[in-house]
Design a protein around this motif. Structure first.
Motif, short mmCIF file in Angstrom:
data_model
loop_
_atom_site.label_atom_id
_atom_site.label_comp_id
_atom_site.label_asym_id
_atom_site.label_seq_id
_atom_site.Cartn_x
_atom_site.Cartn_y
_atom_site.Cartn_z
N GLN A 480 0.69 4.19 7.37
CA GLN A 480 1.59 5.22 6.65
C GLN A 480 2.00 4.70 5.21
O GLN A 480 2.26 3.37 4.87
N HIS A 482 4.66 4.69 3.06
CA HIS A 482 5.73 3.76 2.60
C HIS A 482 5.81 2.61 3.41
O HIS A 482 6.28 1.40 2.71
N HIS A 483 5.30 2.50 4.42
CA HIS A 483 5.12 1.17 5.23
C HIS A 483 4.27 0.28 4.17
O HIS A 483 4.58 -0.88 4.05
N VAL A 487 5.52 -3.30 2.68
CA VAL A 487 4.63 -4.54 3.10
C VAL A 487 4.00 -5.22 1.94
O VAL A 487 4.16 -6.38 1.80
N SER A 498 11.36 -8.76 10.38
CA SER A 498 12.02 -7.21 9.97
C SER A 498 13.00 -7.43 8.93
O SER A 498 13.70 -8.14 8.90
N LEU A 521 13.31 2.34 6.09
CA LEU A 521 12.38 1.94 7.26
C LEU A 521 12.72 0.42 7.71
O LEU A 521 13.24 -0.19 7.06
N CYS A 523 11.01 -2.51 9.25
CA CYS A 523 9.51 -2.79 8.96
C CYS A 523 9.20 -4.18 9.06
O CYS A 523 9.94 -4.95 8.51
N ASP A 527 4.55 -2.93 12.22
CA ASP A 527 5.10 -1.56 12.51
C ASP A 527 6.40 -1.33 11.77
O ASP A 527 6.85 -2.02 11.01
N PHE A 528 6.99 0.04 11.82
CA PHE A 528 8.23 0.46 11.35
C PHE A 528 8.78 1.47 12.08
O PHE A 528 8.15 1.95 12.92
N ARG A 530 11.79 4.37 11.13
CA ARG A 530 12.14 5.22 10.19
C ARG A 530 13.70 5.49 10.70
O ARG A 530 14.10 6.18 11.76
N ILE A 746 -1.50 -4.82 6.79
CA ILE A 746 -1.00 -4.09 7.77
C ILE A 746 -2.14 -4.03 8.79
O ILE A 746 -2.22 -4.42 9.98
#
Ligand code: ZN
Ligand code: ZN
Ligand code: FE
Length: 753
Positions: A480, A482-483, A487, A498, A521, A523, A527-528, A530, A746
């Protein structure tokens, strides 16, 4: 009393090959009276030293604090060893190791010593436009293969004369193993031409080029990583003409200034900025305009000027007689940077009046980098010459390729514990740029001998980069948008746990198939979740609304129940209000977006600053510039709501109050400032709520909207004051140029699970 004698085995990893590291160690060992050896190995540079404890400590500290200019030390390990019996210090011959991971140095600006020789009458390289040494000059742009040896660079076309050869072989010379070493007798030569190819017979091509520039001509000049289009920066007609030719109506043009004294006449800068201007990378640095002004046409939308100092000897020679040159990339807007002599004829003939070329080939094109200083930190805005390929230490992972995004593309490759972030290619929306993207990937794969087993790409199924990824062999991981943004910033700051991530950007596909871009998020690398976002509004016309901010203004008014009066806003009068209102009412071609970029664009259009944009980010840029012109601490109201466990920032009252200010003819600057203040406030507020609920104190900011200094500084200062630890992008661009690194980490992480 006998001195305590110690022996240490030191292993240094990072960019330590091809930068004069071994002779440096050799000389340093002599200086501290140490015995032993230095060697290039698969693990990095190995140094075995023995001597008095104090001297060994000094030796190690010296390596850490003052390595050769082009070296980048990423890791040093030191082990104690039993004493050895060497009597001297030696450079051991390295074994050919095909599996060795060798780093490639970015291109470096001319060093001070070479500059002095360049300007010294009687030096054999006096006024020689291709002077360089081990500490400076072209690298990445001329390297064809690894190991880095002259025969594997585009300098292979030139045979060194006797004098150059003896410098090259002499460990005491500054040109020991300097692969691009050359002189007027044996090196590359300049040629002035008409862009269609006709060679001009002139005695001194540099003097003639200066004459042409002074006459207001546009000259395409072959530099380090590609062509620039140059013209006299003090001549408004010349600059305006260049804009028309390049089809770039508004976006700021970079300038090259003769020296620091010249910069200080037009801009203000602090000590940190001065260091960046004069450093070995010499990027384009965004500096606030101050003092004398250059023609408005150079950077009409902003209070900043993109300034660089001459970084190649050729530039220095041209700047001897020019104070300010506009120096923009040699390409038609949207097309890839031109870098071959052949390409000039095909692609720059319409753009330049003349061209100054040379016969040193550029192996891989690379644009100038762009940097700004915010919150006392250097922020890379465009990943280019001097910075790319950027080496990033990561956790051990597979051989991986991350393809990046479609706009402002960079890609990232990794092997073992190191990732390499490529130079910027531009937007892959045309065939030429897409081809350039593929060529650049193949080149870097070859250089680092990486055959990716794992391919990371954006979640968007229709990105060109996604299609490209799908054609490759190997396992694919979709990430994704924005993830990935967040990151990349976490990796840069080595934050693994996190965090509260705030991704503000133009657009990225969300997991609910909507267009995201104003995201909160929680994250980590894996993972994240929202937890919050800007409310969804329609984007009437889809992509068209990205190019035409006025559509977003109407959409936001409609969303705030002001659609009925949209046509009375003087700034929207000239637009097709009713057509867009119909689209909104009937929900025709109106995808939903939570993008912060679109909210900024809507605000800019409402205020009357930008109805149609001519470049990405123009609306936000103009709104920020307007806000800089106002002192005002007021803000608009907003609401926070919680729906299905997610917080939403509601913009109805923000838009309603902005509209009221417009109606009472409050100045655009004040409205722009109040708008910024509001965004800062709701961002901080929502962060505090999330902190209470999830007990998280670290905040990571990423996404292109954070280029906005008012926003970045405001949010940073308020969050820090409230006890948060805040991280923002510095070395890795906050724009989509940073995506690839996040995608890569990721994907590697998921693979390990
Ligand atoms: Zn040098
Ligand atoms: Zn020579
Ligand atoms: Fe983005």
């Amino acid at each position: 009393m006998t001195k305590e004698i110690q022996r240490k085995l030191i292993i240094i990893r990072g960019l330590v090959q091809g930068v004069g590291f071994r002779p440096f160690i050799y000389n340093l060992a002599q200086q501290y009276d140490l015995t032993g050896w230095v060697n290039n190995t698969k693990q990095g540079v190995k140094i075995d030293v023995q001597g008095a404890l104090r001297e060994v400590t000094y030796f190690i500290n010296h390596i850490k604090s003052n390595p050769p200019p082009l070296a980048q030390i990423k890791e040093i390990t030191i082990k104690q060893k039993k004493l050895h019996e060497h009597q001297q210090f030696a450079i051991k011959k390295s074994r050919e190791d095909t599996d060795q991971l060798t780093f490639v140095a970015p291109d470096a600006a001319l060093c001070e010593q070479c500059q002095e020789e360049l300007m010294e009458r009687g030096d054999r390289r006096y006024q020689y436009p291709f002077i360089n040494c081990t500490n400076c000059g072209p690298r990445f742009s001329i390297i064809q293969e690894i190991p880095y040896d002259r025969s594997a660079t585009t300098m292979a076309d030139f045979t060194m004369c006797q004098q150059c050869e003896s410098e090259y072989q002499n460990p005491d010379s500054r040109r020991f193993h300097a692969q691009p070493n050359s002189c007027p007798d044996c090196g590359p030569k300049l040629q002035l031409k008409k862009p269609q190819g006709e060679k001009l017979v002139v005695k001194d091509p540099i003097k003639q080029t200066i004459r042409l520039l002074k006459q207001g001509k546009v000259v395409a000049v072959k530099g380090v990583g590609g062509f620039h289009l140059l013209c006299d920066g003090t001549n408004p007609q010349a600059v305006a003409r260049l804009r028309v030719k390049k089809n770039r109506p508004d976006k700021a043009l970079a300038v090259m200034m003769r020296d620091l004294a010249t910069v200080s006449k037009y801009c203000q800068f602090n000590a940190q900025e001065e260091e960046i201007l004069q450093g070995q990378r010499k990027p384009i640095l965004l500096l606030e305009k101050a003092g004398r002004s250059l023609p408005q046409v150079i950077a009409p939308d902003t209070n900043y000027l993109g300034v660089m100092l001459p970084y190649s000897p050729l530039h220095l020679l041209l700047m001897q007689r020019m104070k300010v040159l506009v120096a923009t990339s040699g390409n038609l807007s949207g097309q890839p940077l031109e870098y071959t002599n052949q390409g000039v004829k095909e692609n720059l003939a319409q753009l330049a009046d003349y061209c100054l070329v040379h016969n040193r080939k550029i192996e891989v094109p690379i644009d100038d980098a762009v940097v700004q200083v915010a919150l006392d930190q250097k922020q890379v805005i465009r990943q280019g010459r001097g910075f790319a390929p950027q080496i990033i230490k990561i956790k051990q992972g597979l051989s991986t390729l991350a393809c990046g995004g479609d706009l402002k593309n960079t890609f990232c490759l990794s092997r073992g514990e190191f990732a390499f972030l490529s130079q910027y290619t531009g937007s892959l929306t045309n065939l030429e740029n897409y081809q350039r993207f593929k060529d650049n990937i193949n080149h870097l794969k070859k250089l680092y001998n990486i055959e990716p087993q794992l391919i990371a790409h954006d979640l968007h199924p229709n990105y060109y980069t996604t299609h490209y990824a799908q054609e490759l062999a190997g396992e694919k991981v979709a990430v994704q948008h924005h993830h990935a943004h967040l990151v990349s910033c976490m990796v840069e700051h080595e934050v693994e746990e996190s965090v509260i991530g705030i991704a503000f950007d133009g657009l990225g596909l969300g997991t609910d198939d909507q267009i995201w871009g104003g995201e909160f998020l929680i994250c980590d690398y894996n993972d994240f979740t929202r937890v919050g976002h800007l409310n969804y509004v329609a984007q009437p016309g889809g992509d068209q609304a990205v190019k035409e901010p006025w559509r977003m203004a109407i959409s936001y008014l409609f969303h705030a129940d002001l659609g009925g009066v949209a046509e009375f806003f003087s700034n929207l009068k000239q637009t097709k209000v009713s057509g867009v209102l119909n689209m909104l009412k009937q929900d025709i071609n109106c995808p939903l977006t939570s993008s912060m970029g679109r909210l900024f664009a809507a605000a800019a259009a409402l205020v009357g600053l930008c109805q149609k944009r001519s470049y990405q980010g123009q609306a936000a840029q103009k709104l920020e510039t307007a806000a800089e012109g106002a002192v005002c601490s007021e803000s608009y109201n907003y609401q926070l709501a919680k729906e299905e466990g997610q917080y939403q920032i509601l913009t109805e009252s923000l838009i309603t109050e902005m509209a009221a200010d417009l109606e009472t003819e409050v100045a655009a600057e004040i409205i722009a400032r109040k708008f910024h203040n509001t965004v800062i406030q709701f961002t901080v507020k929502l962060c505090q709520i999330i902190k209470l609920r999830f007990n998280l104190k670290k905040v990571v900011l990423s996404g292109g909207v954070w280029q906005n200094k008012i926003l970045l500084q405001g949010v940073y200062q308020k969050l820090t004051a409230a006890g948060f630890k805040v991280y923002f992008p510095e070395q890795i661009p906050c724009t989509d140029q940073g995506l690839a690194l996040g995608q890569l980490v990721i994907a590697n992480y998921k693979q390990r699970e």
